[in-house]
Design an enzyme around this catalytic site. Structure first.
Site, short mmCIF file in Angstrom:
data_model
loop_
_atom_site.label_atom_id
_atom_site.label_comp_id
_atom_site.label_asym_id
_atom_site.label_seq_id
_atom_site.Cartn_x
_atom_site.Cartn_y
_atom_site.Cartn_z
N HIS A 124 22.63 -0.89 -62.82
CA HIS A 124 21.66 -0.12 -62.02
C HIS A 124 22.24 0.15 -60.65
CE1 HIS A 124 21.04 -4.25 -62.99
NE2 HIS A 124 21.00 -4.46 -61.72
N CYS A 125 23.58 0.12 -60.56
CA CYS A 125 24.21 0.39 -59.26
C CYS A 125 25.07 1.64 -59.36
CB CYS A 125 25.09 -0.78 -58.86
SG CYS A 125 24.25 -2.33 -58.98
N ILE A 126 26.20 1.52 -60.08
CA ILE A 126 27.20 2.59 -60.07
C ILE A 126 26.68 3.92 -60.59
CG2 ILE A 126 29.57 3.18 -60.69
CD1 ILE A 126 29.12 0.71 -58.78
N ASP B 39 23.43 4.54 -57.42
CA ASP B 39 23.53 4.48 -55.96
C ASP B 39 24.22 5.68 -55.31
OD1 ASP B 39 24.04 0.87 -55.98
OD2 ASP B 39 22.24 2.09 -56.18
#
Ligand code: SAJ
Length: 421
Positions: free
Chosen positions: A258-260, A263
């Site tokens: 749920h980042c790369i 974000d």
């Protein structure tokens, strides 16, 4: 000092434990009652947290939890670690950040430090947090302190954890920076001050954009090598022998977590507000999001070579988590591959030593409880989508008719039934 951590997830819970370990009393605040209760009982649910360490700090009376924000009034420092997702059209959703900040503002009192750790676009602390927190009449930098310090947790990383990962800290103002530095230095070996909260926010979205773009570059190389009949893994292994000016990234079935995948779009969105169209971020996302389709193309070609259709073929997929040695399958490309093959009529099952069941779109997908020789032998095709360390790839190759290895997990194993991405 009495510390509060808002959000007891993969960032907040490790942080809570690190602070309690050095003797602070830490209050965990989470809207999820069952999480609050589990932490209060010393029951761990985050892979990166050592069960014994959580039990120990709870047993020492250093941890309390609540779903109620009025405890904020008793705290000296409040750290916010709530999710910053995207909504359906890749627009930042600061709903959780706004919600908890408004709650904190109701109980905010002079002398407190509020620090946002969630990944977000440059300007959030100043433009969103500050007005919400000053609504009650207190002034940031005068009555209370306000900072941003991006989390750098790398789930599953055994070498770098919360205590020994350099921490960037930016303040709303000099006094806030000073307060935040004192706080973060109490449990983190190396703290990196920057001139504003905005710089700290930009640092983090740059870090994640850097990864997304470099992963997309090797993914594009993988597709080109496929077209040119070359082995991208051999090319990369040789390229990474360069002792300077390069760092290892590897292709795969896509980019999860749920980042790369998410974000960088925070930066893309904010850039537009300044009339600036970023291009790398969109391009990288498109390439990374296309990788499951590329895997499906390869599967179709492989089965076709054996005069088999995807429809009705028995496929065993090894790996559902979004990266090795963790149990998280959020945004996992492996799940996209699984769902697309299922939709094409494949008789597909998955085995993942860290994921036994997948709950997605209201559906439940049961994984194999164990990887048996029989399940390998029965498959027309075995696909490796997550290279977990605790799978015996020698056995997999030995008992499989054909293996499509999208992660080079079988590196070093010589066999003519392995096809690499
Ligand atoms: N991936 C590739 N090829 C690579 C590297 C990663 O396909 O060469 C894939 C992974 O399989 C995974 C996704 O990309 O599906 C993201 O992997 P990741 O290694 O970036 O790990 P995350 O997202 O769990 O955590 C990252 C952190 N990881 C590292 O720096 C190694 C770090 O960037 C952040 O602290 C974290 O995101 C975050 O919370 O922002």
């Amino acid at each position: 000092a009495r510390i509060g951590v808002v959000g007891l997830g993969y960032v907040g819970l490790p942080f809570l434990v690190e602070k309690a370990k050095v003797g602070f009393h830490v209050t965990g605040i989470d809207k999820n009652q069952s999480r609050a209760d589990m932490v209060a009982r010393g029951e761990n649910y985050i892979g990166d947290v050592h069960d014994a360490e959580l039990r120990d700090v709870v047993a020492r009376g250093l941890v309390s939890t609540t779903t109620d924000f009025e405890k904020v009034a008793e705290l000296d420092v409040i750290v916010i670690c709530v999710p910053t997702p995207l909504d359906s059209n890749l627009t930042p959703d600061l709903g959780f950040v706004r919600q908890v900040t408004a709650e904190i503002a109701r109980y905010l009192r002079p002398g407190q430090l509020v620090s946002l750790e969630s990944t977000t676009y440059p300007g959030t602390t100043e433009e969103v947090m500050k007005p919400l927190l000053e609504a009650g009449g207190l002034e940031a930098g005068v009555d209370f302190f306000l900072a941003h310090s991006p989390e750098r947790v790398d789930p599953g990383n055994k070498k770098f954890g919360t205590a020994n990962t350099n921490k960037v800290v930016g303040g709303n103002d000099p006094a806030s920076l000073e307060a935040a530095l004192v706080f973060y230095k109490s449990a983190i070996e190396h703290v990196v001050p920057v001139s504003s909260a905005k710089v700290a926010e930009m640092v983090k979205v740059y870090e994640n954009t850097f990864r997304s773009v470099n992963i997309a570059l090797v993914n594009e190389l993988a597709m080109l090598c496929d077209r040119m009949g070359m082995n991208v893994w051999e090319v990369l292994d040789a390229a990474f022998t360069k002792p300077f000016g390069i760092m290892p990234f590897y292709p795969g079935p896509g980019v999860g977590g749920h980042c790369i995948p998410l974000d960088p779009h925070y930066l893309e969105w904010k850039a537009r507000e300044y009339g600036f169209e970023t291009r790398f971020i969109t391009l990288a996302s498109e390439i990374n999001r296309n990788m499951p389709d590329f895997v499906i193309q390869k599967v179709t070609r492989l089965l076709n070579n054996d005069s088999k259709a995807v429809k009705g073929s028995r496929i065993l997929q090894l790996g559902m988590a979004y990266k090795r040695n963790i149990d998280d399958y959020r945004e996992s490309p492996a799940l996209v591959v699984y769902e697309q093959l299922l939709a094409l009529g494949a008789d597909i099952r998955f085995y993942d030593p860290h994921v036994s069941i997948v709950e997605e779109h209201g559906q439940t997908i049961q994984g194999l409880g164990e990887l048996t020789i029989e399940s390998l032998e029965q498959a027309d095709l075995v696909i490796i989508t997550t290279p977990h360390s605790n799978v015996d790839y020698q056995q997999v190759v030995k008992h499989s008719r054909r293996v499509l290895d999208t992660r080079n997990a079988t590196q070093g194993i010589v066999s003519n039934n392995i096809v690499l991405l």
